[in-house]
Scaffold this active site. Structure first.
Site, PDB file in Angstrom:
ATOM      1  N   SER A 197       0.793  -1.228   0.000  1.00  0.00           N
ATOM      2  CA  SER A 197       0.000   0.000   0.000  1.00  0.00           C
ATOM      3  C   SER A 197       0.827   1.281   0.000  1.00  0.00           C
ATOM      4  O   SER A 197       0.298   2.341  -0.324  1.00  0.00           O
ATOM      5  CB  SER A 197      -0.958   0.002   1.196  1.00  0.00           C
ATOM      6  OG  SER A 197      -0.251  -0.161   2.397  1.00  0.00           O
ATOM      7  N   HIS A 225      -5.503  -3.857  -2.479  1.00  0.00           N
ATOM      8  CA  HIS A 225      -5.171  -2.934  -3.579  1.00  0.00           C
ATOM      9  C   HIS A 225      -5.009  -3.630  -4.922  1.00  0.00           C
ATOM     10  O   HIS A 225      -4.575  -2.997  -5.892  1.00  0.00           O
ATOM     11  CB  HIS A 225      -3.900  -2.150  -3.227  1.00  0.00           C
ATOM     12  CG  HIS A 225      -4.046  -1.358  -1.970  1.00  0.00           C
ATOM     13  ND1 HIS A 225      -4.668  -0.132  -1.929  1.00  0.00           N
ATOM     14  CD2 HIS A 225      -3.693  -1.644  -0.686  1.00  0.00           C
ATOM     15  CE1 HIS A 225      -4.676   0.314  -0.689  1.00  0.00           C
ATOM     16  NE2 HIS A 225      -4.093  -0.586   0.086  1.00  0.00           N
ATOM     17  N   LYS A 257     -12.229  -0.197  -1.493  1.00  0.00           N
ATOM     18  CA  LYS A 257     -11.295   0.443  -2.430  1.00  0.00           C
ATOM     19  C   LYS A 257     -11.912   0.432  -3.835  1.00  0.00           C
ATOM     20  O   LYS A 257     -12.763   1.267  -4.127  1.00  0.00           O
ATOM     21  CB  LYS A 257      -9.929  -0.214  -2.316  1.00  0.00           C
ATOM     22  CG  LYS A 257      -9.403   0.029  -0.903  1.00  0.00           C
ATOM     23  CD  LYS A 257      -8.173  -0.670  -0.535  1.00  0.00           C
ATOM     24  CE  LYS A 257      -7.761  -0.337   0.889  1.00  0.00           C
ATOM     25  NZ  LYS A 257      -8.613  -0.936   1.926  1.00  0.00           N
TER      26      LYS A 257
HETATM   27  N1  PMP Z   1      -5.261  -4.268   3.995  1.00  0.00           N
HETATM   28  C1  PMP Z   1      -4.618  -3.327   3.291  1.00  0.00           C
HETATM   29  C2  PMP Z   1      -3.453  -3.723   2.432  1.00  0.00           C
HETATM   30  C3  PMP Z   1      -5.027  -1.988   3.363  1.00  0.00           C
HETATM   31  O1  PMP Z   1      -4.383  -1.052   2.672  1.00  0.00           O
HETATM   32  C4  PMP Z   1      -6.144  -1.661   4.192  1.00  0.00           C
HETATM   33  C5  PMP Z   1      -6.667  -0.237   4.325  1.00  0.00           C
HETATM   34  N2  PMP Z   1      -6.265   0.678   3.480  1.00  0.00           N
HETATM   35  C6  PMP Z   1      -6.765  -2.679   4.907  1.00  0.00           C
HETATM   36  C7  PMP Z   1      -6.305  -3.965   4.791  1.00  0.00           C
HETATM   37  C8  PMP Z   1      -7.914  -2.375   5.812  1.00  0.00           C
HETATM   38  O2  PMP Z   1      -9.057  -2.194   5.057  1.00  0.00           O
HETATM   39  P1  PMP Z   1     -10.293  -1.289   5.533  1.00  0.00           P
HETATM   40  O3  PMP Z   1      -9.887   0.129   5.303  1.00  0.00           O
HETATM   41  O4  PMP Z   1     -11.383  -1.726   4.647  1.00  0.00           O
HETATM   42  O5  PMP Z   1     -10.531  -1.582   6.958  1.00  0.00           O
END
Ligand code: PMP
Length: 410
Positions: A197, A225, A257
């Protein structure tokens, strides 16, 4: 490990006054020098542009990669679900009843992922936390990539399982850890992000699968992602690497996302999913997703499968923007084929300044700094969307060039 602004609550005591004081003084300093680009008030819908204090800016801050927020079919599905089911789920599914729309969403995900079954949770964070905690325990080892998402770290820390991490993408180190530990633990789980990320690179999944088979380890992949982005039609990691569903034991993804809703899912074998339905704390002790959210997610999966033009546009935009940023002389690390493009700036203060100037010039982007990323590896995390126009991307490139020269980054 991901933590923003130096807040890493689980490494320290939440009640530690010194930690809180330090953070508050850091925020005050950012505000004093007008460098705080975080928590800006956005008015209206987030898409290729956002309205911030009345001004429209090009957004690089949203991971709604396919630009589906505000899609008419998705909004219609959500409204119909509200009319049919109301606004809330009324409690936990185990006790309040397993509503048809929740079952439909889980079937839709299982169908999309070509797995036997799927389960949804109220967030991606909760999904990682309670899945690892439910499936692995004190006799097991979880091995994670150093750059895995914070929810995976927190799952390891809070579940009390033994865990080790290998340097980002260093699969020699992963193999050494597997070799050293294969006899010491009952079961081993390897957890990686499909797309990282903060760096925007892709895990070497075929090699990880090979190692997992060799050392009889289980595999879990976080597709937060990669869903809607990777692969010829945006179907994710499996399509990108031409895998079989059974190659990965635990497919995890988020609905926040490319899918413009909220929630997380686990897809895989029926037995495992049934076990999670009766044991994962985030399912058993947490209320179900609102029906409108389920309906939005179902509609979005349909669109991903049918509207292939949208995904093609995303791919074109990624390639156009990445090439443009590189041409200007910025370092974009190993980002390739993903919608996350890190634009490396350097020190914390320079990154804050860069982001602030971009925001002033109409580009909405946030600085990512230590300890979310290593010291002096401050960056702008640019999220490319299918709905960005060529003009948007050209405008961003012009701003980056101007600010890059002013701050001697390029
Ligand atoms: N896994 C990854 C790789 C993320 O980037 C994120 C949040 N950006 C999450 C899990 C958590 O997801 P959520 O925002 O839906 O709680």
């Amino acid at each position: 490990m991901v933590s923003i602004l130096g807040i890493n609550l689980f490494g320290r005591k939440i009640t530690d006054k010194e930690t809180i004081k330090k953070l508050l003084s850091r925020i005050k300093n950012m505000d004093r020098f007008y460098l705080n680009s975080y928590l800006q008030e956005v008015q209206g819908k987030t898409n290729r542009t956002v309205k911030v204090t009345g001004r429209i800016k090009i957004s690089l801050g949203s991971y709604s990669y396919l630009g589906l927020i505000g899609h008419k079919k998705i909004e219609k599905a959500a409204i119909q679900a509200i009319k049919k089911y109301g606004t809330g789920a009324g409690g936990v599914r185990l006790l309040t009843g397993n509503s048809t729309i929740h079952k439909q969403l889980e079937q839709r995900i299982a169908n999309f992922k070509a797995t036997e079954d799927a389960i949804v949770f109220s967030s991606g964070y909760v999904t990682n936390m309670c899945t690892i905690a439910a499936l692995f325990g004190k006799d097991d080892l979880v091995i994670i990539d150093k750059f895995d998402h914070q929810s995976i770290y927190d799952a390891c820390i809070l579940s009390g399982v033994a865990w080790l991490r290998f340097n980002h993408n260093d699969l020699h180190e992963l193999e050494t850890i597997l070799q050293d530990n294969i006899k010491r633990y009952k079961r081993i789980l390897i957890v990686v992000d499909a797309v990282y990320s903060m760096d925007g690179d892709i895990a070497d999944i075929p090699e990880i699968i090979r190692l997992a088979k060799k050392y009889k380890a289980f595999t879990m992949v976080d597709e937060a992602h990669s869903l809607g982005v990777l692969g010829e039609h945006g179907k994710g990691l499996k399509e990108y690497f031409n895998l079989k569903s059974a190659d990965i034991d635990i497919w995890m993804g988020t609905l926040s996302k490319a899918i413009p809703a909220i929630g997380g899912y686990i897809a895989g074998k029926k037995e495992m999913i049934t076990y999670l339905r009766y044991s994962a704390h985030g399912f058993v002790f947490s209320a179900a997703l609102p029906p409108s959210v389920c309906a939005s997610a179902i509609a979005a999966f349909d669109i991903i499968e049918k509207d292939t033009k949208r995904h093609k546009q995303l791919k074109n935009n990624i390639s156009y923007f990445l090439t443009g940023v590189k041409r200007l002389g910025f370092n974009t690390l190993m980002s390739k084929d993903t919608a996350i493009i890190p634009v490396m700036i350097g020190s914390v203060i320079k990154t804050f300044r860069f982001a602030k100037k971009c925001n002033d010039l109409g580009v909405f982007v946030c600085p990512i700094v230590y300890p979310a990323v290593p010291k002096d590896a401050g960056r702008l995390r640019c999220c490319v969307m299918a709905t960005h126009t060529k003009k948007d991307l050209d405008n961003v490139l012009r701003v980056f060039e101007k600010v890059g020269k002013e701050l001697s980054v390029v």
